[in-house]
Design a protein around this motif. Sequence first.
Motif, PDB file in Angstrom:
ATOM      1  N   LEU A  57      -2.834  10.877   8.733  1.00 16.79           N
ATOM      2  CA  LEU A  57      -1.481  10.341   8.866  1.00 16.79           C
ATOM      3  C   LEU A  57      -0.571  10.892   7.771  1.00 16.79           C
ATOM      4  O   LEU A  57       0.573  11.283   8.032  1.00 16.79           O
ATOM      5  CB  LEU A  57      -1.521   8.812   8.794  1.00 16.79           C
ATOM      6  N   SER A  58      -1.086  10.941   6.546  1.00 17.01           N
ATOM      7  CA  SER A  58      -0.302  11.456   5.423  1.00 17.01           C
ATOM      8  C   SER A  58      -0.023  12.936   5.584  1.00 17.01           C
ATOM      9  O   SER A  58       1.073  13.416   5.237  1.00 17.01           O
ATOM     10  CB  SER A  58      -1.039  11.206   4.100  1.00 17.01           C
ATOM     11  N   GLY A  59      -0.979  13.661   6.124  1.00 20.97           N
ATOM     12  CA  GLY A  59      -0.786  15.086   6.339  1.00 20.97           C
ATOM     13  C   GLY A  59       0.289  15.369   7.369  1.00 20.97           C
ATOM     14  O   GLY A  59       0.995  16.373   7.282  1.00 20.97           O
ATOM     15  N   LEU A  60       0.424  14.464   8.325  1.00 14.64           N
ATOM     16  CA  LEU A  60       1.435  14.653   9.376  1.00 14.64           C
ATOM     17  C   LEU A  60       2.827  14.264   8.902  1.00 14.64           C
ATOM     18  O   LEU A  60       3.791  15.014   9.104  1.00 14.64           O
ATOM     19  CB  LEU A  60       1.058  13.819  10.608  1.00 14.64           C
ATOM     20  N   LEU A  61       2.955  13.099   8.266  1.00  7.32           N
ATOM     21  CA  LEU A  61       4.278  12.563   7.938  1.00  7.32           C
ATOM     22  C   LEU A  61       4.649  12.684   6.467  1.00  7.32           C
ATOM     23  O   LEU A  61       5.812  12.481   6.110  1.00  7.32           O
ATOM     24  CB  LEU A  61       4.338  11.076   8.333  1.00  7.32           C
ATOM     25  N   GLY A  62       3.673  13.007   5.624  1.00 11.70           N
ATOM     26  CA  GLY A  62       3.904  12.998   4.192  1.00 11.70           C
ATOM     27  C   GLY A  62       3.445  11.671   3.619  1.00 11.70           C
ATOM     28  O   GLY A  62       3.702  10.616   4.210  1.00 11.70           O
ATOM     29  N   ALA A  63       2.761  11.700   2.497  1.00 15.25           N
ATOM     30  CA  ALA A  63       2.191  10.487   1.911  1.00 15.25           C
ATOM     31  C   ALA A  63       3.246   9.432   1.621  1.00 15.25           C
ATOM     32  O   ALA A  63       2.985   8.228   1.703  1.00 15.25           O
ATOM     33  CB  ALA A  63       1.437  10.838   0.625  1.00 15.25           C
TER      34      ALA A  63
END
Length: 205
Positions: A57-63
């Motif tokens: 999820l973080s890789g997709l939207l940014g942490a």
Amino acid sequence: MEWDAWGVAEKRQTLAPQVKALLASALGIPERDPVSRDESTVALSPSSLTEEQLAALSGLLGAEHVRTDHGARLRHAGGKSTPDLLRRRSTDVQEAPDAIVYPTSHEEVSTLLSLCDERAIAVVPFGGGTSVVGGLDPERGGFTAVIAVDLRRMSGLVSLDEESGTAVLLPGTTGPEAEELLGAKGFSLCLLYTSPSPRDLSTSR
């Protein structure tokens, strides 16, 4: 909005003593001071997201657009119905989304849904947070985790047909924001009721 009530703190108003007395008499209950509780004391179920799911999820939207802190999870744990607000006062452990994510475009939402489908993550869309029909409850079903997709970064007026009075607004646009955007063009929101069909949302001058 407040985590345990309708509205925002800076616009809070206190009922007049006469109104409080009238309500107490009508409901047959004694007058009492409002219950005040710190949100940090509300017990939430632990997040069940795996490190791999959270990293995806973080890789997709940014942490910075994926939150798992207590405050964010609590504020996305339901809507504003009476049962929702009463549940906030409970001392029992409450269900809450395992994470809250904040996409900014149709493309990000589409990719996010595909990612969640692959990793068995349930998704609950979250707009203004005022649902009174249980639509924001973090139901996991048979999934391994559940996230709330907060649409606040996807707000605004896309188009307005001034002849028909039909407006297209992004999904994260709140009612007050819509009124402000349309008001700048001389329009206002208008709810049209047609029975037995569901109500339709349009605009009027």
